[in-house]
Design an enzyme around this catalytic site. Sequence first.
Site, PDB file in Angstrom:
ATOM      1  N   HIS A   6      -0.421   3.847   3.011  1.00 34.49           N
ATOM      2  CA  HIS A   6      -1.691   3.127   2.875  1.00 34.49           C
ATOM      3  C   HIS A   6      -2.866   4.010   3.307  1.00 34.49           C
ATOM      4  CE1 HIS A   6      -4.588   0.003   4.641  1.00 34.49           C
ATOM      5  NE2 HIS A   6      -4.552  -0.271   3.349  1.00 34.49           N
ATOM      6  N   GLU A  33      -1.208   5.104  -1.533  1.00 34.47           N
ATOM      7  CA  GLU A  33      -2.329   4.248  -1.942  1.00 34.47           C
ATOM      8  C   GLU A  33      -3.631   4.886  -1.507  1.00 34.47           C
ATOM      9  OE1 GLU A  33      -5.226   0.731  -1.178  1.00 34.47           O
ATOM     10  OE2 GLU A  33      -4.521   2.259   0.212  1.00 34.47           O
ATOM     11  N   ASP A  35      -8.273   4.336  -2.070  1.00 37.28           N
ATOM     12  CA  ASP A  35      -9.354   3.455  -2.537  1.00 37.28           C
ATOM     13  C   ASP A  35     -10.426   4.303  -3.213  1.00 37.28           C
ATOM     14  OD1 ASP A  35      -8.420   0.994  -0.924  1.00 37.28           O
ATOM     15  OD2 ASP A  35      -8.612   2.570   0.601  1.00 37.28           O
ATOM     16  N   HIS A  48     -12.674   4.269   1.588  1.00 37.68           N
ATOM     17  CA  HIS A  48     -12.431   2.826   1.633  1.00 37.68           C
ATOM     18  C   HIS A  48     -13.718   2.005   1.588  1.00 37.68           C
ATOM     19  CE1 HIS A  48     -11.682  -1.128   3.459  1.00 37.68           C
ATOM     20  NE2 HIS A  48     -10.532  -1.050   2.819  1.00 37.68           N
ATOM     21  N   GLU A 107      -6.724   1.948  -5.794  1.00 34.93           N
ATOM     22  CA  GLU A 107      -7.395   0.656  -5.630  1.00 34.93           C
ATOM     23  C   GLU A 107      -8.878   0.806  -5.961  1.00 34.93           C
ATOM     24  OE1 GLU A 107      -7.188  -1.417  -1.813  1.00 34.93           O
ATOM     25  OE2 GLU A 107      -8.733  -2.780  -2.547  1.00 34.93           O
TER      26      GLU A 107
HETATM   27  O1  G3P Z   1      -3.922  -2.278  -1.579  1.00 34.08           O
HETATM   28  C1  G3P Z   1      -3.583  -2.818  -0.349  1.00 34.08           C
HETATM   29  C2  G3P Z   1      -4.714  -2.659   0.638  1.00 34.08           C
HETATM   30  O2  G3P Z   1      -5.169  -1.345   0.558  1.00 34.08           O
HETATM   31  C3  G3P Z   1      -5.854  -3.624   0.396  1.00 34.08           C
HETATM   32  O3  G3P Z   1      -6.751  -3.661   1.460  1.00 34.08           O
HETATM   33  O4  G3P Z   1      -8.813  -3.090   2.634  1.00 34.08           O
HETATM   34  O5  G3P Z   1      -6.804  -1.713   3.000  1.00 34.08           O
HETATM   35  O6  G3P Z   1      -8.030  -1.567   0.851  1.00 34.08           O
HETATM   36  P1  G3P Z   1      -7.626  -2.458   2.006  1.00 34.08           P
HETATM   37 MG    MG Z   2      -6.791  -0.241  -0.317  1.00 34.30          MG
END
Ligand code: G3P
Ligand code: MG
Length: 234
Positions: A6, A33, A35, A48, A107
């Site tokens: 993450h 993952e 963002d 993020h 994301e």
């Molecule tokens: O995709 C899962 C997670 O990343 C969603 O929340 O705020 O960590 O981007 P966040």
């Molecule tokens: Mg995320």
Amino acid sequence: MLLIAHRGASGYAPENTLAAFRLALDLGARAVELDIHQTRDGELVVIHDDDLKRVGRLKARIAELSAGELAAVDVGSWFSPRFASERAPTLSQAMDLVAGRAELHVELKHGSRRYPGIERRLVELIERRAAWKETLISSFDHPALFAVRALDKRARIGYLLGLTGMRKAYREMRALGAESLNLSLRQAGADLARKLHARGLKGLVYTVNTREQLSRVASRGYDGAFTNFPDLKP
Ligand code: G3P
Ligand code: MG
């Protein structure tokens, strides 16, 4: 169960940096993952928040910066002075690093309403790299997912549930041809994984950072977990 690093191995290195992605791969993560947002001049960048307050200690919004301006900002020191040379990578740079080594979950933090053309740029980037198989696109911004789907039928889509009710989520996931429902630990109830599987969907849970949480999510039959510690064991 698939462990998805993450924001990279963000428990050990500053989130969403090449250092965090490199470490995730070194720890054996099969999926990463990250963002994305879009700069003023249309570059897709990995970060993020939509501003630099937290990771750059600066009052500036990503949408108002050029890619060059963002590339000058230290986004590592907040985590530890050892990471002072880390910069918010472009999505291209992150893809260069991860390509062929792990699945990439991108994301989209906001779609075209905030960042005009972001879905098209993302689709073009994946197309240029012939990376459809190993890239998944997720978002809480469901219109952005529909925009992605309209652009390409090959897109692998993860539907981030957020505050959407399950009835609407099922309807939209079906219309989108989504492959997973991505949901928070709190939302990951005991029976939901089974219901998702009955509809041909996977359930991916965030953010799973302890052994106990991982065991619970695994025992409930979920397919994957986003974790800041990709070396976590149940
Ligand atoms: O995709 C899962 C997670 O990343 C969603 O929340 O705020 O960590 O981007 P966040
Ligand atoms: Mg995320």
